[in-house]
Design an enzyme around this catalytic site. Structure first.
Site, PDB file in Angstrom:
ATOM      1  N   ARG A   1      -9.300 -95.958  50.696  1.00 17.25           N
ATOM      2  CA  ARG A   1     -10.148 -94.870  50.620  1.00 17.25           C
ATOM      3  C   ARG A   1     -10.766 -94.627  51.967  1.00 17.25           C
ATOM      4  O   ARG A   1     -11.164 -93.582  52.515  1.00 17.25           O
ATOM      5  CB  ARG A   1     -11.286 -94.929  49.519  1.00 17.25           C
ATOM      6  CG  ARG A   1     -11.567 -93.531  48.950  1.00 17.25           C
ATOM      7  CD  ARG A   1     -12.380 -94.016  47.854  1.00 17.25           C
ATOM      8  NE  ARG A   1     -11.666 -94.011  46.496  1.00 17.25           N
ATOM      9  CZ  ARG A   1     -11.120 -93.049  45.892  1.00 17.25           C
ATOM     10  NH1 ARG A   1     -11.288 -91.786  45.857  1.00 17.25           N
ATOM     11  NH2 ARG A   1     -10.714 -93.189  44.746  1.00 17.25           N
TER      12      ARG A   1
ATOM     13  N   ASP B   1      -5.368 -88.368  44.889  1.00 16.21           N
ATOM     14  CA  ASP B   1      -4.646 -88.743  43.664  1.00 16.21           C
ATOM     15  C   ASP B   1      -3.215 -87.854  43.757  1.00 16.21           C
ATOM     16  O   ASP B   1      -3.134 -86.965  44.531  1.00 16.21           O
ATOM     17  CB  ASP B   1      -5.435 -88.164  42.339  1.00 16.21           C
ATOM     18  CG  ASP B   1      -5.990 -86.758  42.456  1.00 16.21           C
ATOM     19  OD1 ASP B   1      -6.979 -86.532  42.756  1.00 16.21           O
ATOM     20  OD2 ASP B   1      -5.380 -85.861  41.867  1.00 16.21           O
TER      21      ASP B   1
ATOM     22  N   ARG C   1     -31.973 -78.975  47.172  1.00 13.36           N
ATOM     23  CA  ARG C   1     -31.004 -79.507  45.980  1.00 13.36           C
ATOM     24  C   ARG C   1     -30.163 -80.775  46.385  1.00 13.36           C
ATOM     25  O   ARG C   1     -29.129 -80.959  45.913  1.00 13.36           O
ATOM     26  CB  ARG C   1     -29.778 -78.253  45.744  1.00 13.36           C
ATOM     27  CG  ARG C   1     -30.545 -76.921  45.052  1.00 13.36           C
ATOM     28  CD  ARG C   1     -29.371 -76.042  44.583  1.00 13.36           C
ATOM     29  NE  ARG C   1     -30.090 -74.904  44.253  1.00 13.36           N
ATOM     30  CZ  ARG C   1     -29.975 -74.359  43.069  1.00 13.36           C
ATOM     31  NH1 ARG C   1     -29.083 -74.895  42.245  1.00 13.36           N
ATOM     32  NH2 ARG C   1     -30.571 -73.177  42.660  1.00 13.36           N
TER      33      ARG C   1
ATOM     34  N   GLY D   1     -17.379 -82.374  50.346  1.00 15.88           N
ATOM     35  CA  GLY D   1     -17.983 -82.047  49.355  1.00 15.88           C
ATOM     36  C   GLY D   1     -19.315 -82.632  48.906  1.00 15.88           C
ATOM     37  O   GLY D   1     -20.068 -81.966  48.337  1.00 15.88           O
TER      38      GLY D   1
ATOM     39  N   ARG E   1     -21.651 -88.161  51.197  1.00 15.97           N
ATOM     40  CA  ARG E   1     -20.229 -88.537  52.422  1.00 15.97           C
ATOM     41  C   ARG E   1     -21.241 -87.861  53.568  1.00 15.97           C
ATOM     42  O   ARG E   1     -20.852 -88.396  54.692  1.00 15.97           O
ATOM     43  CB  ARG E   1     -19.204 -87.719  51.835  1.00 15.97           C
ATOM     44  CG  ARG E   1     -18.349 -88.180  52.894  1.00 15.97           C
ATOM     45  CD  ARG E   1     -16.942 -88.093  52.202  1.00 15.97           C
ATOM     46  NE  ARG E   1     -16.959 -89.467  51.180  1.00 15.97           N
ATOM     47  CZ  ARG E   1     -16.117 -89.193  50.315  1.00 15.97           C
ATOM     48  NH1 ARG E   1     -15.196 -88.450  49.802  1.00 15.97           N
ATOM     49  NH2 ARG E   1     -16.062 -90.472  49.267  1.00 15.97           N
TER      50      ARG E   1
ATOM     51  N   SER F   1     -11.284 -84.001  49.553  1.00 12.42           N
ATOM     52  CA  SER F   1      -9.963 -84.796  49.077  1.00 12.42           C
ATOM     53  C   SER F   1      -9.146 -83.773  48.045  1.00 12.42           C
ATOM     54  O   SER F   1      -9.536 -82.605  47.988  1.00 12.42           O
ATOM     55  CB  SER F   1     -10.624 -85.679  48.350  1.00 12.42           C
ATOM     56  OG  SER F   1     -11.353 -85.220  47.008  1.00 12.42           O
TER      57      SER F   1
ATOM     58  N   ARG G   1     -13.819 -78.100  56.684  1.00 13.49           N
ATOM     59  CA  ARG G   1     -14.150 -78.799  55.559  1.00 13.49           C
ATOM     60  C   ARG G   1     -13.201 -80.105  55.676  1.00 13.49           C
ATOM     61  O   ARG G   1     -12.261 -80.125  56.127  1.00 13.49           O
ATOM     62  CB  ARG G   1     -13.381 -77.952  54.379  1.00 13.49           C
ATOM     63  CG  ARG G   1     -13.495 -78.543  53.052  1.00 13.49           C
ATOM     64  CD  ARG G   1     -13.211 -77.799  51.670  1.00 13.49           C
ATOM     65  NE  ARG G   1     -12.275 -78.452  50.837  1.00 13.49           N
ATOM     66  CZ  ARG G   1     -12.614 -79.523  50.289  1.00 13.49           C
ATOM     67  NH1 ARG G   1     -13.970 -80.079  50.239  1.00 13.49           N
ATOM     68  NH2 ARG G   1     -12.004 -80.056  49.203  1.00 13.49           N
TER      69      ARG G   1
HETATM   70  N1  HPA Z   1      -7.368 -80.903  41.454  1.00 14.16           N
HETATM   71  C1  HPA Z   1      -8.425 -80.256  42.051  1.00 14.16           C
HETATM   72  N2  HPA Z   1      -9.191 -80.884  43.015  1.00 14.16           N
HETATM   73  C2  HPA Z   1      -8.868 -82.094  43.353  1.00 14.16           C
HETATM   74  C3  HPA Z   1      -7.888 -83.016  42.690  1.00 14.16           C
HETATM   75  C4  HPA Z   1      -7.168 -82.195  41.729  1.00 14.16           C
HETATM   76  O1  HPA Z   1      -6.154 -83.082  41.240  1.00 14.16           O
HETATM   77  N3  HPA Z   1      -7.908 -84.102  43.461  1.00 14.16           N
HETATM   78  C5  HPA Z   1      -8.976 -83.989  44.428  1.00 14.16           C
HETATM   79  N4  HPA Z   1      -9.693 -82.909  44.247  1.00 14.16           N
END
Ligand code: HPA
Length: 235
Positions: free
Chosen positions: A220, A206, A46, A23, A27, A93, A90
């Site tokens: 990470r 997360d 961009r 994304g 990175r 995360s 892709r």
């Molecule tokens: N929600 C949406 N996109 C994300 C999240 C999430 O909790 N964590 C990492 N990308």
């Protein structure tokens, strides 16, 4: 549509058959600098950096998607349609919805649900089910096994809403959805519509079950390295 496209100023042939798509533009540069040989910047419109180089002698590209389905919808469409890219992987995360998926574990997205409307453009008299390419999926599973990382294969949710007032994450968990991110469904739709191949591999950053879990910088990095190497091996 002519090349360069409205969003990519590369020349015809600048991209390899396979493009890795994180994304974050930074990175993309990190992957080019640390994992590719002879990487050349081929797009910078961009600040969405795209590079083509070599991994173990094979030509491969990496370009960022930005955040959300509209963004990856644009970049993956132009790469597939105008630059004749065959595979987009892709590498992102996600938030984990599954109790056995902790931070830095991987989700290999076999399919992608969505609360968005990307597929409405196909005017289907029903609901389209966006799925990964089976060949890429199978290779990713093989590589994840070789690496011995903790991973699951299954459904994810590509949500258009990060700050969800309804807090509906765990409702998706009830129907077996493993994690939430924001891009894959649109990517899988474009691949299906254009006869190309796509896969999404996500590192858990997360967790809805364990909100107090926090990744150290080192964790990470190592978890990202596993995901990047898996994607590069299957490229
Ligand atoms: N929600 C949406 N996109 C994300 C999240 C999430 O909790 N964590 C990492 N990308």
């Amino acid at each position: 549509m002519p090349i360069p496209t409205p969003h990519i100023n590369a020349k015809a042939g600048d991209f390899a058959d396979t493009v890795l798509m994180p994304g974050d533009p930074k990175r993309s540069r990190m992957i080019a600098e640390n994992f590719l040989q002879d990487a050349v910047l081929v797009n910078d419109v961009r600040g969405v950096q795209g590079y083509t180089g070599k991994y173990k002698g094979k030509r491969v590209s990496v370009m960022a998607s930005g955040m959300g389905q509209p963004a990856i919808g644009i970049y993956s469409y132009e790469l597939f349609k105008e630059y004749d890219v065959k595979n987009i992987i892709r590498i992102g995360s996600c938030g984990s919805l599954h109790p056995d998926l902790h931070l830095k574990d991987l989700i290999i997205a076999q399919a992608a649900c969505t609360d968005g409307n990307y597929a409405i453009q196909y005017r289907l008299p029903g609901t389209f089910a966006p799925i990964a390419d089976f060949g890429l999926l199978r290779k990713a599973v093989d590589e994840a096994e070789k690496k011995g990382v903790n991973y699951k294969v299954g459904n994810i949710l590509s949500s258009d809403i990060f700050y969800d007032d309804a807090g509906s994450g765990m409702d998706w968990a009830k129907v077996g959805v493993l994690g939430i991110e924001m891009e894959s469904a649109a990517l899988y739709c474009n691949a299906a519509r254009l006869g190309k191949n796509a896969l999404c591999i996500c590192t858990v950053s997360d967790s809805f079950n364990y909100p107090d879990e926090i990744m150290t910088a080192e964790e990470r990095q190592t978890s990202l390295t596993a995901m990047i190497e898996i994607a590069l091996e299957i490229a």
